[in-house]
Design a protein around this motif. Structure first.
Motif, short mmCIF file in Angstrom:
data_model
loop_
_atom_site.label_atom_id
_atom_site.label_comp_id
_atom_site.label_asym_id
_atom_site.label_seq_id
_atom_site.Cartn_x
_atom_site.Cartn_y
_atom_site.Cartn_z
N PHE A 106 -5.39 1.22 5.45
CA PHE A 106 -5.57 1.11 4.00
C PHE A 106 -6.10 2.41 3.39
N ARG A 142 5.94 1.35 -8.44
CA ARG A 142 5.11 0.84 -7.36
C ARG A 142 4.35 1.96 -6.65
N ARG A 191 -1.65 -3.20 -3.07
CA ARG A 191 -2.07 -3.86 -1.83
C ARG A 191 -3.30 -3.24 -1.17
N PRO A 192 -3.39 -1.90 -1.07
CA PRO A 192 -4.56 -1.33 -0.40
C PRO A 192 -5.88 -1.67 -1.09
N ILE A 220 -6.36 -4.71 -2.80
CA ILE A 220 -6.45 -6.14 -3.05
C ILE A 220 -7.02 -6.88 -1.85
N LEU A 246 3.05 -4.68 -8.77
CA LEU A 246 1.67 -5.06 -8.44
C LEU A 246 1.40 -4.91 -6.94
N MET A 247 2.44 -5.12 -6.14
CA MET A 247 2.30 -5.01 -4.68
C MET A 247 1.83 -3.61 -4.28
N GLY A 248 2.10 -2.61 -5.10
CA GLY A 248 1.61 -1.27 -4.82
C GLY A 248 0.09 -1.21 -4.77
N TYR A 291 4.56 5.87 -0.95
CA TYR A 291 5.91 6.15 -0.47
C TYR A 291 6.92 5.34 -1.27
N ALA A 338 -3.14 4.49 2.92
CA ALA A 338 -2.35 3.98 1.80
C ALA A 338 -3.00 4.30 0.45
N GLN A 353 -0.13 2.90 -7.01
CA GLN A 353 -1.01 3.03 -5.85
C GLN A 353 -2.15 4.03 -6.11
#
Lengths: 346, 263
Positions: free
Chosen positions: B79, B156, B109-110, B112, B105-107, B87, B82, B160
């Motif tokens: 994480f 995305r 992830r690090p 969340i 939103l998934m971007g 990427y 990330a 990040q």
């Protein structure tokens, strides 16, 4: 001028923000409605008997009370556990294999269990418990093969699916061989085991199944965001910091435990693991925090309604539930499949 | 962004091969600095995507090291890495449909844990509006055009909030106008937010116009330096194995346009 553009930008951003938050609340509400539906289907399952559908169970005699407490209640408890376990296994399988066809059945776990059960019948074990043990052990052995394939670092999801299907054929052939060699009575038992049956469940069975199925559920829910990232692609997920290989192994372990426990007590109750996640996805989208509870609830609804139907449709005969889940589930599934023009998988 | 010493991605003598007989990269050294756009050019199979995978620690080099802000990328927690490097892959490879908002939103992830925080949702909404995607926020990505999908992938990567962004042929599926849009956007971001960008491109002219430095890859060999010095007739002919023509644009910008000789 710059101020105007910034104000517009901010307005649009806030708008998008609010839309998303509202959508999330709508999804929560949908889950709540599904929960109510699940309660209703459990109540119908509890209340109905060979005389017809009802919400309220009869307690007119001592016999009624005993039947309810020792037969019907554990049976419905098992239905709920099996529905939840198979639906969650299917959701996890589709997520990690990135494939809409994946389910505990396509991973070969159910064929392994059938083979184990067939062996136990063939060698004439003395109690039902040994059949359960044999089924469980062989389901786990199948999982071990899939787990081994997943341990190979570069194995693609397709490798696991093809491996699962191959194992399925292998155990299918094994079961056929045993049927070929078995006596008529044994063949009957083996075939009947395959139909799926909730009637075998007593309180001990329910307790053991609960221990295997309930604890994995919160574990799986905690993996939601890793699975969400995985929807976007293996490399994207890894670039976002998800440990894909560890995730895959964790999920296979959870799938194995839940589906082996569900299958070994009840036999093959098909279709639930495959279809519950799809139905949930149509209502709730691909976000696993909502998808997983939704799939569990659909699993519970489908199994408890099928069980009610199996006891009432041809009473006093009980039609095996494994036959009914497909008879009930497939038309429903096809109906929403055709009704919605949207696509639910890529 | 706070001042960080050595704010670069640095390749130190990286060698990599997928098998014994076929070396992809040999003693490759280059760096991507703050606010810099570095282009990756080379024929198919010359190792552009391999370089991205090495930075993301999806592949392990046989020799050499990659430092992200001075830290070895293979020793960083996933994480943490990330949060440094985003990427953007070439294509959308969703297994199940997601909406534009979810995909972007998934971007986050690090950042969340159990669910997205207000900041996560807010950043996503902001980026979507900046890329003109607000109206499409609740649309399914797999039903959108190639250009729009590409923007979603970019969004995305940007959400990040990393100091470095890796772009794998972001203009591959785009028409000319969208190519310019995307590349202009990347240039603005690198200049305004001081983000270091490593970008794989096929189009030599776009590369020479938009990048500060280039890594020209060919079989077991590479050239690295300022774009204006590296991209010339000799090097291009050597790397791509075709004869090249060059034309000077007659205007104040005096750009050189490269074009292969067609027999």
């Amino acid at each position: 001028m710059g101020g105007f553009f910034f104000a517009r930008w901010l307005f649009m951003a806030i708008n998008t923000y609010n839309n998303f938050v509202i959508l999330q609340k709508k999804k929560l509400f949908t889950i709540f409605i599904l929960f109510l539906f699940a309660i209703v289907s459990i109540l119908i399952a509890l209340g109905s008997d060979e005389e017809g559908l009802s919400f309220i169970p009869k307690f007119s005699s001592d016999m009624d009370n005993k039947i309810f407490l020792l037969l019907r209640l554990p049976r419905i408890a098992m239905a709920v556990l099996v529905g939840a376990g198979l639906a969650m296994s299917g959701t996890l399988a589709q997520a990690i294999l990135r494939n809409p066809l994946a389910s505990p059945f396509t991973l070969g776990i159910s064929s392994g269990a059938s083979f184990g059960a067939a062996i136990s019948v063939f060698i004439n074990v003395m109690s039902v418990w040994w059949t359960i043990v044999w089924a469980f052990v062989f389901a786990m052995a199948t999982s071990a093969i899939i787990f081994g394939l997943a341990r190979i670092k570069n194995s693609r999801p397709e490798t696991l699916i093809l491996g699962g299907v191959a194992v399925m054929f292998l155990f299918g052939a094994g079961t056929s061989l045993l049927q070929f060699l078995a006596t008529e009575f044994q063949i009957q038992s083996i075939v009947f085991w395959g139909f799926g049956n909730l009637g075998r469940a007593g309180w001990t069975e329910v307790a053991i199944a609960a221990v295997c199925i309930i604890p994995p559920l919160p574990f799986a829910l905690r993996l939601s965001w890793d699975l969400n990232a995985l929807v976007l692609g293996e490399e994207t997920a890894q670039a976002l910091g998800v440990n894909y290989h560890a995730l895959r192994l964790k999920c296979i372990a959870l799938i194995s435990l839940m589906s082996a426990a569900a299958i070994c007590f009840t036999g093959l109750i098909g279709f639930i693991g495959l279809v519950s996640p799809h139905i949930a996805r149509m209502f709730l989208g691909s976000e696993h925090r909502y998808l997983m509870p939704g799939a569990i609830l659909f699993g519970v609804i489908l199994v408890s309604l099928s069980d009610t139907l199996s006891r009432t449709i041809w009473s006093p005969q009980v039609v095996p539930i494994g036959i009914l889940t497909s008879f009930l589930g497939v038309p429903f599934f096809l109906w929403i499949l055709l009704r919605n023009k949207k696509e639910y998988w890529n | 962004m706070s001042k960080i010493k050595n704010n670069t991605i640095q390749f130190n003598d990286i060698s990599f091969s997928y098998n014994l007989y076929n070396t992809i990269l040999e003693n490759l050294s280059f760096s991507v600095g703050e606010g810099e756009i570095v282009g990756l050019l080379g024929p198919n199979g010359s190792g552009k995507t391999t370089i991205f995978k090495l930075i993301l620690a999806l592949l392990k080099p046989q020799a050499g090291s990659i430092l992200i802000q001075g830290q070895d990328n293979r020793l960083m927690a996933t994480f943490e890495r990330a949060k440094k490097v985003a990427y953007a892959p070439q294509d959308f490879t969703n297994s199940f449909p997601t909406t534009v908002f979810e995909s972007v939103l998934m971007g986050r992830r690090p950042y969340i844990g159990w669910g997205p925080s207000e900041t996560d949702i807010q950043r996503t909404a902001e980026i979507l509006e900046s890329l003109d995607l607000s109206d499409l926020a609740e649309r399914q990505v797999n039903r959108m055009s190639g250009g729009q999908k590409q923007k979603v992938i970019l969004a995305r990567a940007l959400v990040q909030d990393t100091p470095f962004v890796l772009l794998d042929e972001p203009t591959g599926n785009l028409d000319l106008r969208r190519q310019v849009e995307v590349l202009n956007l990347m240039r603005n971001i690198s200049q305004n937010k001081r983000i270091g960008i490593l970008i794989a491109l096929h189009d030599i002219n776009m590369a020479s116009y938009y990048t500060d430095k280039v890594v020209l890859l060919s079989d077991n060999n590479y050239l690295y330096g300022n774009t204006k010095e590296i991209i010339n007739k000799d090097t291009l002919e050597k790397i791509y194995g075709v004869d090249m023509n060059s034309y000077m644009v007659v205007s104040e910008s005096k750009e050189t346009i490269w074009f292969p000789k067609i027999n």
